[in-house]
Write an enzyme that holds these catalytic residues in place. Structure first.
Site, mmCIF file in Angstrom:
data_model
loop_
_atom_site.group_PDB
_atom_site.id
_atom_site.type_symbol
_atom_site.label_atom_id
_atom_site.label_comp_id
_atom_site.label_asym_id
_atom_site.label_seq_id
_atom_site.Cartn_x
_atom_site.Cartn_y
_atom_site.Cartn_z
ATOM 1 N N ASP A 8 0.873 -1.173 0.000
ATOM 2 C CA ASP A 8 0.000 0.000 0.000
ATOM 3 C C ASP A 8 0.914 1.227 0.000
ATOM 4 O O ASP A 8 2.141 1.114 -0.178
ATOM 5 C CB ASP A 8 -1.008 -0.047 1.171
ATOM 6 C CG ASP A 8 -0.372 0.183 2.540
ATOM 7 O OD1 ASP A 8 0.857 0.359 2.623
ATOM 8 O OD2 ASP A 8 -1.120 0.185 3.542
ATOM 9 N N HIS A 9 0.324 2.417 0.227
ATOM 10 C CA HIS A 9 1.111 3.666 0.200
ATOM 11 C C HIS A 9 2.171 3.689 1.297
ATOM 12 O O HIS A 9 3.174 4.372 1.179
ATOM 13 C CB HIS A 9 0.170 4.856 0.366
ATOM 14 C CG HIS A 9 -0.679 4.762 1.598
ATOM 15 N ND1 HIS A 9 -1.773 3.912 1.674
ATOM 16 C CD2 HIS A 9 -0.575 5.339 2.824
ATOM 17 C CE1 HIS A 9 -2.302 3.998 2.876
ATOM 18 N NE2 HIS A 9 -1.591 4.852 3.604
ATOM 19 N N CYS A 65 3.258 -3.012 4.048
ATOM 20 C CA CYS A 65 2.418 -1.854 4.403
ATOM 21 C C CYS A 65 3.147 -1.092 5.511
ATOM 22 O O CYS A 65 4.356 -1.283 5.698
ATOM 23 C CB CYS A 65 0.991 -2.266 4.766
ATOM 24 S SG CYS A 65 0.799 -3.304 6.227
ATOM 25 N N GLY A 66 2.442 -0.228 6.224
ATOM 26 C CA GLY A 66 3.114 0.556 7.255
ATOM 27 C C GLY A 66 3.654 -0.308 8.374
ATOM 28 O O GLY A 66 4.800 -0.178 8.804
ATOM 29 N N THR A 67 2.821 -1.214 8.850
ATOM 30 C CA THR A 67 3.208 -2.102 9.955
ATOM 31 C C THR A 67 3.410 -3.553 9.522
ATOM 32 O O THR A 67 4.004 -4.333 10.272
ATOM 33 C CB THR A 67 2.088 -2.130 11.015
ATOM 34 O OG1 THR A 67 0.892 -2.607 10.372
ATOM 35 C CG2 THR A 67 1.831 -0.746 11.595
ATOM 36 N N ILE A 69 0.995 -5.477 9.508
ATOM 37 C CA ILE A 69 -0.072 -6.191 10.230
ATOM 38 C C ILE A 69 -1.338 -6.353 9.384
ATOM 39 O O ILE A 69 -1.871 -7.460 9.238
ATOM 40 C CB ILE A 69 -0.403 -5.485 11.567
ATOM 41 C CG1 ILE A 69 0.819 -5.489 12.487
ATOM 42 C CG2 ILE A 69 -1.581 -6.166 12.255
ATOM 43 C CD1 ILE A 69 0.677 -4.586 13.724
ATOM 44 N N GLY A 70 -1.811 -5.255 8.821
ATOM 45 C CA GLY A 70 -3.041 -5.321 8.025
ATOM 46 C C GLY A 70 -2.896 -6.286 6.858
ATOM 47 O O GLY A 70 -3.786 -7.105 6.590
ATOM 48 N N HIS A 98 10.116 -23.991 9.441
ATOM 49 C CA HIS A 98 9.115 -24.658 10.279
ATOM 50 C C HIS A 98 7.674 -24.478 9.787
ATOM 51 O O HIS A 98 6.861 -25.368 9.988
ATOM 52 C CB HIS A 98 9.197 -24.132 11.721
ATOM 53 C CG HIS A 98 10.487 -24.486 12.403
ATOM 54 N ND1 HIS A 98 10.720 -24.224 13.725
ATOM 55 C CD2 HIS A 98 11.614 -25.086 11.934
ATOM 56 C CE1 HIS A 98 11.940 -24.644 14.053
ATOM 57 N NE2 HIS A 98 12.504 -25.160 12.982
ATOM 58 N N HIS A 133 7.203 -30.770 11.278
ATOM 59 C CA HIS A 133 6.587 -29.481 10.928
ATOM 60 C C HIS A 133 5.473 -29.683 9.895
ATOM 61 O O HIS A 133 4.461 -28.984 9.906
ATOM 62 C CB HIS A 133 7.645 -28.511 10.410
ATOM 63 C CG HIS A 133 8.745 -28.293 11.395
ATOM 64 N ND1 HIS A 133 8.527 -27.704 12.616
ATOM 65 C CD2 HIS A 133 10.064 -28.613 11.352
ATOM 66 C CE1 HIS A 133 9.665 -27.668 13.285
ATOM 67 N NE2 HIS A 133 10.608 -28.212 12.555
HETATM 68 C C1 RB5 Z 1 -1.908 2.824 6.477
HETATM 69 O O1 RB5 Z 1 -1.972 4.035 7.121
HETATM 70 C C2 RB5 Z 1 -1.599 1.720 7.456
HETATM 71 O O2 RB5 Z 1 -2.702 1.516 8.277
HETATM 72 C C3 RB5 Z 1 -1.242 0.463 6.710
HETATM 73 O O3 RB5 Z 1 -0.132 0.683 5.899
HETATM 74 C C4 RB5 Z 1 -0.902 -0.741 7.559
HETATM 75 O O4 RB5 Z 1 0.041 -0.431 8.526
HETATM 76 C C5 RB5 Z 1 -2.041 -1.473 8.129
HETATM 77 O O5 RB5 Z 1 -1.897 -2.460 8.840
#
Ligand code: RB5
Length: 146
Positions: A8-9, A65-67, A69-70, A98, A133
């Protein structure tokens, strides 16, 4: 090996870093964007890439992405996907050896390009160990078929 790559951005710079790493390693890949100036929604990139991996059109997927996580939450919703969010080299090796992960996510707001490149290189080259595994992964696949 054919790899589907997207961000993503929040992950454009590390995505480009990983693309250049795969050029150097001679790994075939396709970059699915984003070609974004502004903000986009990470599921719009994670889900199509995960489907391409699950269907066998691509062997592996890498999402930034930023984290991270998403992207990992979304990718793991697709049946057949084993996606790991990784920010250290130990986990990069372990999750291939594993967990036989077929997708990797990283967060550009969490780690720098140098570490991201090292993680991706390990993850792209490390083999699955199989054995006990594989038995464990079989239990996850079984649950997924319910
Ligand atoms: C975008 O602002 C951010 O939420 C996305 O890149 C990501 O970190 C989501 O998990």
């Amino acid at each position: 090996m054919k790899v589907a790559l997207a961000s993503d951005h929040g992950g454009v710079n590390i995505r480009k870093e990983i693309a250049s790493l795969m050029d150097e390693l001679g790994i075939e890949y396709q970059d699915f964007g984003c070609e974004c100036e502004g903000s986009v929604d990470y599921p719009d990139y994670a889900l199509p890439v995960a489907e391409k991996v699950a269907s066998g059109k691509f062997d592996r997927g890498i999402l930034i992405c930023g984290t991270g996580i998403g992207m990992s939450i979304a990718a793991n919703k697709v049946k057949g996907i084993r996606c790991a969010l990784v920010h250290d080299t130990f986990s990069a090796k372990a999750t291939r050896a594993h967990n036989d992960t077929n997708m990797l996510t990283m967060g550009e707001r969490v780690i720098g390009p140098g570490l991201a490149r090292e993680i991706a290189k390990i993850w792209l080259t490390e083999e699955f160990e199989g054995g006990r595994h594989a038995t464990r992964l079989g239990k996850i696949s079984e649950y997924e078929q319910k």
